[in-house]
Design a protein around this motif. Structure first.
Motif, mmCIF file in Angstrom:
data_model
loop_
_atom_site.group_PDB
_atom_site.id
_atom_site.type_symbol
_atom_site.label_atom_id
_atom_site.label_comp_id
_atom_site.label_asym_id
_atom_site.label_seq_id
_atom_site.Cartn_x
_atom_site.Cartn_y
_atom_site.Cartn_z
ATOM 1 N N ALA A 183 0.834 -1.206 0.000
ATOM 2 C CA ALA A 183 0.000 0.000 0.000
ATOM 3 C C ALA A 183 0.868 1.254 0.000
ATOM 4 O O ALA A 183 0.586 2.228 -0.721
ATOM 5 C CB ALA A 183 -0.927 -0.003 1.208
ATOM 6 N N TYR A 184 1.938 1.252 0.781
ATOM 7 C CA TYR A 184 2.820 2.422 0.831
ATOM 8 C C TYR A 184 3.570 2.616 -0.487
ATOM 9 O O TYR A 184 3.960 3.740 -0.827
ATOM 10 C CB TYR A 184 3.814 2.292 1.988
ATOM 11 N N ALA A 185 3.771 1.538 -1.229
ATOM 12 C CA ALA A 185 4.472 1.627 -2.508
ATOM 13 C C ALA A 185 3.549 1.976 -3.670
ATOM 14 O O ALA A 185 4.026 2.219 -4.783
ATOM 15 C CB ALA A 185 5.179 0.306 -2.801
ATOM 16 N N THR A 186 2.249 2.018 -3.409
ATOM 17 C CA THR A 186 1.272 2.279 -4.472
ATOM 18 C C THR A 186 0.985 3.775 -4.569
ATOM 19 O O THR A 186 0.408 4.371 -3.655
ATOM 20 C CB THR A 186 -0.036 1.519 -4.209
ATOM 21 N N GLU A 187 1.405 4.355 -5.674
ATOM 22 C CA GLU A 187 1.222 5.789 -5.860
ATOM 23 C C GLU A 187 -0.261 6.170 -5.765
ATOM 24 O O GLU A 187 -1.123 5.529 -6.367
ATOM 25 C CB GLU A 187 1.759 6.220 -7.226
ATOM 26 N N GLY A 188 -0.548 7.215 -4.983
ATOM 27 C CA GLY A 188 -1.902 7.725 -4.863
ATOM 28 C C GLY A 188 -2.729 7.096 -3.766
ATOM 29 O O GLY A 188 -3.816 7.604 -3.442
ATOM 30 N N SER A 189 -2.239 6.003 -3.169
ATOM 31 C CA SER A 189 -2.982 5.381 -2.076
ATOM 32 C C SER A 189 -2.936 6.288 -0.847
ATOM 33 O O SER A 189 -2.036 7.118 -0.711
ATOM 34 C CB SER A 189 -2.385 4.016 -1.728
ATOM 35 N N PRO A 190 -3.890 6.152 0.089
ATOM 36 C CA PRO A 190 -3.844 6.964 1.310
ATOM 37 C C PRO A 190 -2.541 6.775 2.081
ATOM 38 O O PRO A 190 -1.997 7.735 2.635
ATOM 39 C CB PRO A 190 -5.050 6.459 2.109
ATOM 40 N N GLU A 191 -2.049 5.536 2.084
ATOM 41 C CA GLU A 191 -0.800 5.261 2.790
ATOM 42 C C GLU A 191 0.378 5.964 2.123
ATOM 43 O O GLU A 191 1.247 6.535 2.804
ATOM 44 C CB GLU A 191 -0.548 3.743 2.840
ATOM 45 N N TYR A 192 0.411 5.907 0.800
ATOM 46 C CA TYR A 192 1.476 6.570 0.049
ATOM 47 C C TYR A 192 1.461 8.075 0.328
ATOM 48 O O TYR A 192 2.511 8.682 0.632
ATOM 49 C CB TYR A 192 1.293 6.294 -1.448
ATOM 50 N N GLU A 193 0.291 8.698 0.222
ATOM 51 C CA GLU A 193 0.194 10.150 0.425
ATOM 52 C C GLU A 193 0.585 10.534 1.839
ATOM 53 O O GLU A 193 1.286 11.544 2.052
ATOM 54 C CB GLU A 193 -1.232 10.611 0.113
ATOM 55 N N ARG A 194 0.173 9.744 2.793
ATOM 56 C CA ARG A 194 0.517 10.034 4.190
ATOM 57 C C ARG A 194 2.032 9.943 4.403
ATOM 58 O O ARG A 194 2.634 10.787 5.088
ATOM 59 C CB ARG A 194 -0.214 9.048 5.112
#
Length: 471
Positions: free
Chosen positions: A414-425
């Protein structure tokens, strides 16, 4: 990482071209350098020096006349002492490698159990180049021996062998690191970096394919093993490692960086007064970004090169931090009162960028927007020596994830997925910790398009964990 260079001439000594060709690999490694030549009478001369306190040129200039012969190989290494010399049933040869072998302890134990021995140790550790040589000499010929290396190692390995019959070049089975063959009227050359060719009179003849093995004579390149169809070439060759004038797979480094920056500039909405590249690898991207965003490119930061050239970086981390600070000098008069966008290749630990940001604000910058040429580094690289990180917690992304999740390995996809809430955070938190006005990273799709190869042929493992080949 590391880089190598080899040359074989028809009628002239090779020492000068070998010296300069090897020196052109200096941006790829900081620990060891070595050269070996072979005379027509079959005599080798070899020399190895540490680069941790000085530069390649200063170490080898005074002994150049000792390098006799029309053929030779040289290496700049981030790991072991090379070249190494061997006398085996395959004949006498010198070997240099660009390699990262993750299972070398296991392989060493297997070889010892077969009554082979390891004689060369660097600081008490196994020398991976010797390990590769022992795997080679298990073959009935050089091709079978090199294929044994491909089958045995976990990681990557490209190599040059200096033999009585020419120079054998073998590229990593997955093509993670490059090899380029060049030709001139006087002979042949082979290198990790094609930037070594123009000033030495060579023109690019052939990009060695993944797993391909070729023999270089003084007049031709002889195929010994066909290339594999699959490839996982490291995307960081274009993003960070590569010298601007080098080409890999026919794609120029600076052109790739320009196009990557231009794409980011065209899609960005930040209002800035100027764009500047963090020297050296961020400059090409910044030039492209300025064109795409239609704002001026200004050198608000310059690199001090008279005493801190591109190749020198001491091994001690405290000294590395000081040298990194000494090399970059902000131009206060051009910074003051401006909203500045800075382009850089990547963020690893973030320590140097945080310090640079603080200095830029102190010098009067009004806003500091950072644009990074690659996605966030989520995974450590198991294939090439991209950084000296001993733990993934040294990556700023993993430290942020650790603080968010209580576990640095949790929810990585999730953190590696561009645009995900986790990435943005995560990106917002990195910007906060580094005191940036804004922070944006390039995307995998942008990188792939700028490189111009199919995605399945490019390794993006450090961004998305996608490549587990040869692990």
């Amino acid at each position: 990482m590391g880089g190598f260079f080899g040359v074989k001439f028809k009628n002239k000594a090779c020492r000068a071209e070998l010296f300069y060709g090897t020196d052109y690999q200096s941006h790829l490694g900081t620990r060891r350098a070595g050269m070996a030549t072979l005379t027509d009478e079959g005599e080798f001369f070899r020399s190895i020096h540490s680069l941790e306190q000085s530069y390649f040129r200063t170490k080898f200039e005074d002994e150049l006349n000792k390098f006799q012969g029309r053929s030779g190989i040289g290496v700049i290494s981030d790991t072991d002492a090379q070249p190494m010399l061997f006398h085996s049933h395959l004949g006498r040869f010198a070997l240099v490698t660009v390699a990262k072998i993750n299972n070398q302890e296991e392989l060493a134990q297997q070889l010892l159990a077969e009554n082979m021995h390891l004689s060369e140790f660097s600081s008490g550790r196994i020398n991976p180049t010797e390990l590769v040589a022992l795997l080679i000499i298990k073959g009935k010929d050089f091709v079978e021996g090199i294929e044994n290396v491909y089958r045995s190692i976990k990681g990557s390995c490209s190599m040059l062998l200096l033999t009585a019959d020419g120079i054998i070049a073998a590229r990593d089975r997955w093509g993670r690191t490059p090899i380029v063959v060049g030709q001139s009227e006087e002979g042949m050359a082979v290198t990790s970096e094609s930037t070594a060719f123009p000033n030495l009179g060579f023109r690019t003849l052939h990009y060695v394919g993944p797993g391909e093995i070729v023999r270089i004579t003084d007049s031709e390149m002889i195929p010994m093993r066909a290339p594999e169809k699959e490839m996982q070439i490291c995307s960081f060759l274009w993003i960070y490692y590569g010298f601007p004038t080098s080409c890999y797979e026919g794609r120029n480094v600076e052109q790739m960086r320009n196009e990557c920056g231009k794409s980011m500039g065209e899609t960005d909405d930040v209002e800035v007064d100027c764009v500047c590249g963090i020297p050296d690898s961020g400059i090409g991207m910044a030039v492209g970004y300025a064109e795409g965003r239609k704002v001026p490119y200004l050198r608000t930061i310059a690199k001090y090169t008279p005493t801190w050239p591109r190749s020198f970086m001491p091994g001690n981390q405290e000294m590395r931090n000081l040298v990194a600070k000494m090399k970059l000098i902000q131009n206060t008069d051009m910074l003051r009162g401006k909203k500045c966008c800075f382009c850089d290749d990547s963020i690893v630990r973030g320590t140097q960028l945080r310090d640079n940001t603080a200095a830029l604000f102190e010098d009067g910058a009004k806003e500091i927007h950072m644009r990074i040429a690659c996605p966030p580094l989520i995974y450590a690289c198991p294939f090439v020596n991209f950084s000296a990180s001993k733990s993934e917690l040294e990556l700023i992304t993993r430290r942020v994830i650790q603080d968010f999740e209580g576990d640095m390995n949790k929810n990585l996809e999730a953190y590696a997925t561009e645009g995900s809430p986790e990435y943005e955070r995560m990106v917002n938190e990195i910007a906060r910790r580094l005191n940036l006005t804004s922070l944006k990273f390039s995307t995998i799709s942008t990188i792939v398009k700028a490189i111009g190869l199919p995605k399945e042929k490019i390794c993006t493992h450090c961004f998305d964990g996608s490549s587990f080949f040869s692990l």
